[in-house]
Design an enzyme around this catalytic site. Structure first.
Site, short mmCIF file in Angstrom:
data_model
loop_
_atom_site.label_atom_id
_atom_site.label_comp_id
_atom_site.label_asym_id
_atom_site.label_seq_id
_atom_site.Cartn_x
_atom_site.Cartn_y
_atom_site.Cartn_z
N ARG A 233 60.11 58.94 -45.91
CA ARG A 233 60.07 58.51 -46.76
C ARG A 233 58.43 57.41 -46.87
NH1 ARG A 233 61.85 61.02 -49.38
NH2 ARG A 233 63.46 60.97 -51.02
N GLU A 262 53.55 57.90 -54.67
CA GLU A 262 52.89 58.72 -54.74
C GLU A 262 53.33 59.39 -56.30
OE1 GLU A 262 54.71 60.46 -49.82
OE2 GLU A 262 56.39 60.72 -51.92
N HIS A 283 53.67 65.39 -48.98
CA HIS A 283 54.84 65.45 -49.72
C HIS A 283 54.92 67.02 -49.60
CE1 HIS A 283 58.81 62.80 -50.76
NE2 HIS A 283 58.87 64.25 -50.46
#
Length: 315
Positions: A233, A262, A283
């Protein structure tokens, strides 16, 4: 009971979803903005979400909601306490990216330890072509074998990362709150892990206790040659402190697959960092085709278990 299922961000999952084996209606939305959450869930008894936030304000307006099926492992997008007060079951996905995510993390480590970005840039600039020798040796290349891999967190993904590290001949050390019954790893304190790891890889959920776990003081304790890897994270690391550390030689490099916000705003300090010792990916460490299909299958399993009165993977 006929359940009304609404998936608020279907485009975040590139996989086939089988129809749940219970009476239902299903509606997909490619993406959903915060302003549209309540309207789209107004009639839903089950909400499926990946990264759309469901907080107290939204839940208070959705008295008919009975379940939130998170299409991910992390549940920081959901106000879990508000769900408990309202009797809303929250289920997540577990152990679906045990190959995909560690392989991505190892790819970041290899690229950085062997300076692949710098060498690629040299070739694109024509430097190898102009070399007086058959090879170009302008950037240091370090083996993984014999180096120390430090893991912060030792759950399913941390253990998988440790197995890959050992396969490369790395010594694996771990910092975690629970005792580790694994003869192949050494459990150490956090400060020792910071000070002795050649590669430090994060495998923790984001919480109030773990936010900015790595900041300027922690980076200063790391080896000047050490790498920091984050596929967990973004909020675990103070991004401004990391940018400063990378730009000033405090640590050797970093490979990140996550950012605090994000998608990131254009002025994110790491998004605009152009250094050969920093790799940022969008990601995607979790997102191999096989991992996403496993996730999709488990997601429907969670829905079916809830409808049968036996919810599983409850957070």
């Amino acid at each position: 009971m006929n359940h009304n299922i609404v998936f608020l961000d279907r485009d975040s999952l590139v996989a086939k979803l089988r129809a749940p084996a219970f009476p239902h209606t299903w509606r997909d939305y490619p993406t959903t903005s915060a302003a549209d959450v309540v309207a789209r869930l107004r009639e839903a008894s089950i909400a499926v979400v990946n990264k759309v936030r469901l907080g107290e304000a939204e839940l208070a307006q959705l008295p008919q909601l009975k379940m939130i099926a998170v299409a991910a492992t992390g549940t920081d997008i959901v106000d879990l306490e508000a769900c408990r007060r309202r009797g809303i079951v929250v289920s997540n996905i577990r152990n679906y990216a045990t190959a995909s995510l560690p392989e991505h993390g190892m790819a970041l480590i290899l690229a950085l330890r062997r300076n692949l970005l710098a060498y690629r840039a040299d070739i694109e600039a024509g430097r190898w072509q102009q070399s007086a020798h058959f090879c170009l040796l302008d950037h240091p290349i370090r083996d993984l074998c014999g180096s120390r891999l430090g893991l912060v967190g030792y759950g399913t993904l941390g253990r998988a990362m440790g197995r890959l590290g050992r396969a490369f001949g790395m010594e694996v050390c771990v910092h975690t709150r629970s005792p580790v019954a694994d003869p192949d790893v050494t459990q150490v304190g956090f400060d020792e892990l910071l000070e002795t790891s050649d590669v430090l890889s994060l495998h923790l959920p984001l919480s109030a206790q773990t936010r900015h776990l790595i900041g300027a003081p922690q980076l200063a304790r790391m080896k000047p040659s050490a790498l920091l890897i984050n596929t967990a994270r973004g909020g675990l690391v103070d991004e401004a402190a990391l940018a400063h550390a990378l730009s000033n030689g405090v640590i050797g490099g970093a490979g990140f697959d996550v950012l605090t916000s994000e998608p990131p705003p254009a002025d994110n300090v790491l998004l605009n960092l152009r250094l050969p010792n920093f790799i940022l990916t969008p990601h995607v460490a979790w997102a191999s085709g096989a991992a996403m299909q496993t996730l999709a299958d488990q997601l429907v399993d969670n829905l079916e278990a809830f409808a049968a009165g036996r919810p599983n993977n409850v957070v």
